[in-house]
Scaffold this motif. Structure first.
Motif, PDB file in Angstrom:
ATOM      1  N   PRO A  29      71.604 -23.213   8.349  1.00 40.69           N
ATOM      2  CA  PRO A  29      71.211 -23.011   6.953  1.00 40.69           C
ATOM      3  C   PRO A  29      71.201 -21.524   6.643  1.00 40.69           C
ATOM      4  O   PRO A  29      71.052 -20.699   7.537  1.00 40.69           O
ATOM      5  CB  PRO A  29      69.794 -23.599   6.900  1.00 40.69           C
ATOM      6  N   SER A  30      71.411 -21.186   5.404  1.00 46.19           N
ATOM      7  CA  SER A  30      71.464 -19.769   5.056  1.00 46.19           C
ATOM      8  C   SER A  30      70.126 -19.090   5.335  1.00 46.19           C
ATOM      9  O   SER A  30      69.063 -19.672   5.171  1.00 46.19           O
ATOM     10  CB  SER A  30      71.832 -19.599   3.579  1.00 46.19           C
ATOM     11  N   ILE A  31      70.210 -17.844   5.787  1.00 46.25           N
ATOM     12  CA  ILE A  31      69.031 -17.034   6.070  1.00 46.25           C
ATOM     13  C   ILE A  31      68.837 -16.068   4.906  1.00 46.25           C
ATOM     14  O   ILE A  31      69.767 -15.350   4.523  1.00 46.25           O
ATOM     15  CB  ILE A  31      69.220 -16.246   7.374  1.00 46.25           C
ATOM     16  N   SER A  32      67.669 -16.069   4.349  1.00 48.57           N
ATOM     17  CA  SER A  32      67.379 -15.194   3.219  1.00 48.57           C
ATOM     18  C   SER A  32      66.183 -14.314   3.564  1.00 48.57           C
ATOM     19  O   SER A  32      65.086 -14.814   3.830  1.00 48.57           O
ATOM     20  CB  SER A  32      67.082 -16.017   1.965  1.00 48.57           C
ATOM     21  N   VAL A  33      66.416 -12.998   3.600  1.00 45.84           N
ATOM     22  CA  VAL A  33      65.360 -12.043   3.947  1.00 45.84           C
ATOM     23  C   VAL A  33      65.315 -10.972   2.864  1.00 45.84           C
ATOM     24  O   VAL A  33      66.332 -10.328   2.573  1.00 45.84           O
ATOM     25  CB  VAL A  33      65.623 -11.400   5.318  1.00 45.84           C
ATOM     26  N   SER A  34      64.155 -10.785   2.273  1.00 47.99           N
ATOM     27  CA  SER A  34      64.026  -9.819   1.185  1.00 47.99           C
ATOM     28  C   SER A  34      64.044  -8.391   1.710  1.00 47.99           C
ATOM     29  O   SER A  34      63.789  -8.127   2.895  1.00 47.99           O
ATOM     30  CB  SER A  34      62.724 -10.067   0.419  1.00 47.99           C
ATOM     31  N   GLY A  35      64.344  -7.470   0.808  1.00 49.87           N
ATOM     32  CA  GLY A  35      64.310  -6.056   1.163  1.00 49.87           C
ATOM     33  C   GLY A  35      62.943  -5.618   1.621  1.00 49.87           C
ATOM     34  O   GLY A  35      62.808  -4.786   2.528  1.00 49.87           O
ATOM     35  N   GLN A  68      60.720  -7.483   3.217  1.00 51.41           N
ATOM     36  CA  GLN A  68      60.508  -7.962   4.584  1.00 51.41           C
ATOM     37  C   GLN A  68      61.203  -7.066   5.604  1.00 51.41           C
ATOM     38  O   GLN A  68      60.699  -6.867   6.707  1.00 51.41           O
ATOM     39  CB  GLN A  68      61.025  -9.397   4.717  1.00 51.41           C
ATOM     40  N   ARG A  69      62.337  -6.515   5.238  1.00 50.81           N
ATOM     41  CA  ARG A  69      63.060  -5.665   6.172  1.00 50.81           C
ATOM     42  C   ARG A  69      62.474  -4.256   6.221  1.00 50.81           C
ATOM     43  O   ARG A  69      62.644  -3.535   7.216  1.00 50.81           O
ATOM     44  CB  ARG A  69      64.538  -5.600   5.790  1.00 50.81           C
ATOM     45  N   ALA A  70      61.793  -3.848   5.165  1.00 51.60           N
ATOM     46  CA  ALA A  70      61.248  -2.492   5.105  1.00 51.60           C
ATOM     47  C   ALA A  70      59.918  -2.367   5.829  1.00 51.60           C
ATOM     48  O   ALA A  70      59.595  -1.303   6.381  1.00 51.60           O
ATOM     49  CB  ALA A  70      61.081  -2.065   3.651  1.00 51.60           C
ATOM     50  N   GLY A 130      55.304  -8.038  16.227  1.00 55.10           N
ATOM     51  CA  GLY A 130      56.055  -8.878  17.156  1.00 55.10           C
ATOM     52  C   GLY A 130      57.563  -8.788  17.045  1.00 55.10           C
ATOM     53  O   GLY A 130      58.270  -9.340  17.884  1.00 55.10           O
ATOM     54  N   ARG A 131      58.098  -8.135  16.032  1.00 51.15           N
ATOM     55  CA  ARG A 131      59.556  -8.011  15.914  1.00 51.15           C
ATOM     56  C   ARG A 131      59.898  -6.773  15.096  1.00 51.15           C
ATOM     57  O   ARG A 131      59.191  -6.384  14.185  1.00 51.15           O
ATOM     58  CB  ARG A 131      60.159  -9.260  15.275  1.00 51.15           C
ATOM     59  N   ALA A 132      61.035  -6.189  15.426  1.00 50.42           N
ATOM     60  CA  ALA A 132      61.432  -4.943  14.783  1.00 50.42           C
ATOM     61  C   ALA A 132      62.093  -5.165  13.444  1.00 50.42           C
ATOM     62  O   ALA A 132      61.954  -4.347  12.530  1.00 50.42           O
ATOM     63  CB  ALA A 132      62.373  -4.166  15.706  1.00 50.42           C
ATOM     64  N   ASP A 133      62.832  -6.292  13.311  1.00 45.43           N
ATOM     65  CA  ASP A 133      63.568  -6.537  12.073  1.00 45.43           C
ATOM     66  C   ASP A 133      63.561  -8.034  11.778  1.00 45.43           C
ATOM     67  O   ASP A 133      63.946  -8.843  12.634  1.00 45.43           O
ATOM     68  CB  ASP A 133      65.010  -6.026  12.209  1.00 45.43           C
ATOM     69  N   GLU A 134      63.144  -8.410  10.597  1.00 49.31           N
ATOM     70  CA  GLU A 134      63.016  -9.821  10.239  1.00 49.31           C
ATOM     71  C   GLU A 134      64.368 -10.533  10.240  1.00 49.31           C
ATOM     72  O   GLU A 134      64.480 -11.684  10.676  1.00 49.31           O
ATOM     73  CB  GLU A 134      62.350  -9.959   8.870  1.00 49.31           C
ATOM     74  N   ASP A 165      68.803 -10.302   1.165  1.00 46.29           N
ATOM     75  CA  ASP A 165      70.064 -10.409   1.900  1.00 46.29           C
ATOM     76  C   ASP A 165      70.182 -11.834   2.435  1.00 46.29           C
ATOM     77  O   ASP A 165      69.241 -12.368   3.030  1.00 46.29           O
ATOM     78  CB  ASP A 165      70.082  -9.418   3.077  1.00 46.29           C
ATOM     79  N   ARG A 166      71.360 -12.435   2.257  1.00 46.78           N
ATOM     80  CA  ARG A 166      71.577 -13.814   2.704  1.00 46.78           C
ATOM     81  C   ARG A 166      72.718 -13.835   3.721  1.00 46.78           C
ATOM     82  O   ARG A 166      73.764 -13.222   3.524  1.00 46.78           O
ATOM     83  CB  ARG A 166      71.888 -14.731   1.517  1.00 46.78           C
TER      84      ARG A 166
END
Length: 245
Positions: A12-18, A20-22, A27-31, A218-219
Motif C-alpha cells: 500500500p502507498s506510504i504517506s509521510v508528511s514533511g 513527520q520527516r522534520a 526509536g528511528r532516524a527517519d519516518e 511524500d508518497r
C-alpha cells in the motif's frame, strides 16, 4: 523446466508528511525509512503466501493482475491423500499454464505412513527431499511420529534446563529430513520438498516507486515482480487433505 507467470507484489502507498520527516521521533532516524522497512517485510510475507499455497497461474488481463502458480498447484506427480472422500485432484502444468488443485471434501489425519509414501515416491523419481514443510497443527502431529531424531542440549553450569518438546528432524529410509513449520502455507497440505529444483526468479527487484505528493506528504510504494521456478516437479511431493484441528 516449464514456464510460470511472473506476479507483481506491491505495498500500500506510504504517506509521510514533511512534519513527520522534520521532527526527531524516538526509536528511528527517519519516518519514511522506517515505513519502507515495514512495507518490505510485508511484501516478503505476501510473497511467501503466494509461493506456498494452491494458486493457479494466470496471464491476467485488463483489470486483472497476473498470478504465479504456487507450490501446491505444481506438485502433481508425487502425492498421497489422507482424505476419506475423493482424493485431491491436481492437474498441474499443461499447455503453458498451471491449474489449481481441487481439494477432497473429507479430510483425514496426517500419518507417518503417508509421509513415508511421498518421500519414497520423490526418491524413486530422482529427488532427494530434505525439507518437510507443514502448517502449525500438522507440525504438532509430525512431532509425535516415530523415527524422530533424539534431541539433546547441553546446559551450562548455573543455567536452567529446557524441555525439548518439538521435533525438527525426521529420519526415513531415504535419509534425514528437516521439519519446518510455515504459518503462510495451507495447514491441510504437507509439502515434501527438494529445494535443489525449486527457486524464485525475479523479473524486477524490489524497488521504491515515488508517487505524486498529496499536499505536504511524500508518497511512496514498494514493488517487485517475481515467480516460482520449478525445475522438476517430480523431485518434490505433498500429503494432501490433512485435518487442521
Amino acid at each position: 523446466m516449464a514456464t510460470n507467470v511472473a506476479a507483481v507484489a506491491s505495498s500500500p502507498s506510504i504517506s509521510v508528511s514533511g512534519t513527520q520527516r522534520a521532527v526527531n521521533p524516538a526509536g528511528r532516524a527517519d519516518e519514511l525509512s522506517y515505513q519502507l522497512a515495514k512495507r518490505g517485510r510485508e511484501i516478503k510475507r505476501d510473497m511467501e503466501f503466494a509461493l506456498t499455497r494452491n494458486q493457479a497461474s494466470s496471464a491476467g488481463g485488463t483489470g486483472t493482475a497476473r498470478s504465479l502458480a504456487s507450490l501446491e498447484s505444481w506438485l502433481a506427480t508425487n502425492k498421497t491423500s489422507v482424505g476419506t472422500g475423493t482424493a485431491q485432484t491436481t492437474p498441474g502444468f499443461s499447455s503453458g499454464t498451471v491449474a489449481a488443485p481441487t481439494d477432497s471434501t473429507v479430510q483425514g489425519t496426517f500419518t507417518r505412513a503417508a509421509l513415508n509414501d511421498v518421500i519414497q515416491k520423490c526418491w524413486t523419481e530422482g529427488g532427494d527431499p530434505k525439507i518437510i514443510m507443514t502448517g502449525p497443527f500438522n507440525k504438532t502431529i509430525a512431532s509425535g511420529f516415530s523415527n524422530i531424531a533424539t534431541l539433546y542440549k547441553n546446559v551450562a553450569p548455573g543455567q536452567q534446563g529446557e524441555i525439548l518438546a518439538g521435533a525438527d528432524l525426521y529420519v526415513s529410509d531415504f535419509g534425514q529430513h528437516q521439519i519446518v513449520p510455515n504459518r503462510f502455507q495451507r495447514d491441510r497440505t504437507v509439502l515434501v520438498l527438494d529445494m535443489e529444483y525449486l527457486g524464485v526468479a525475479t523479473l524486477r527487484d524490489m524497488e521504491t516507486m515515488p508517487l505524486a505528493k498529496t499536499g505536504d506528504a511524500d508518497r511512496t510504494q514498494l514493488l517487485t515482480e517475481f515467480t516460482l521456478v520449478v525445475k522438476n516437479e517430480k523431485a518434490s511431493g505433498k500429503v494432501t487433505d490433512c485435518t487442521t484441528s
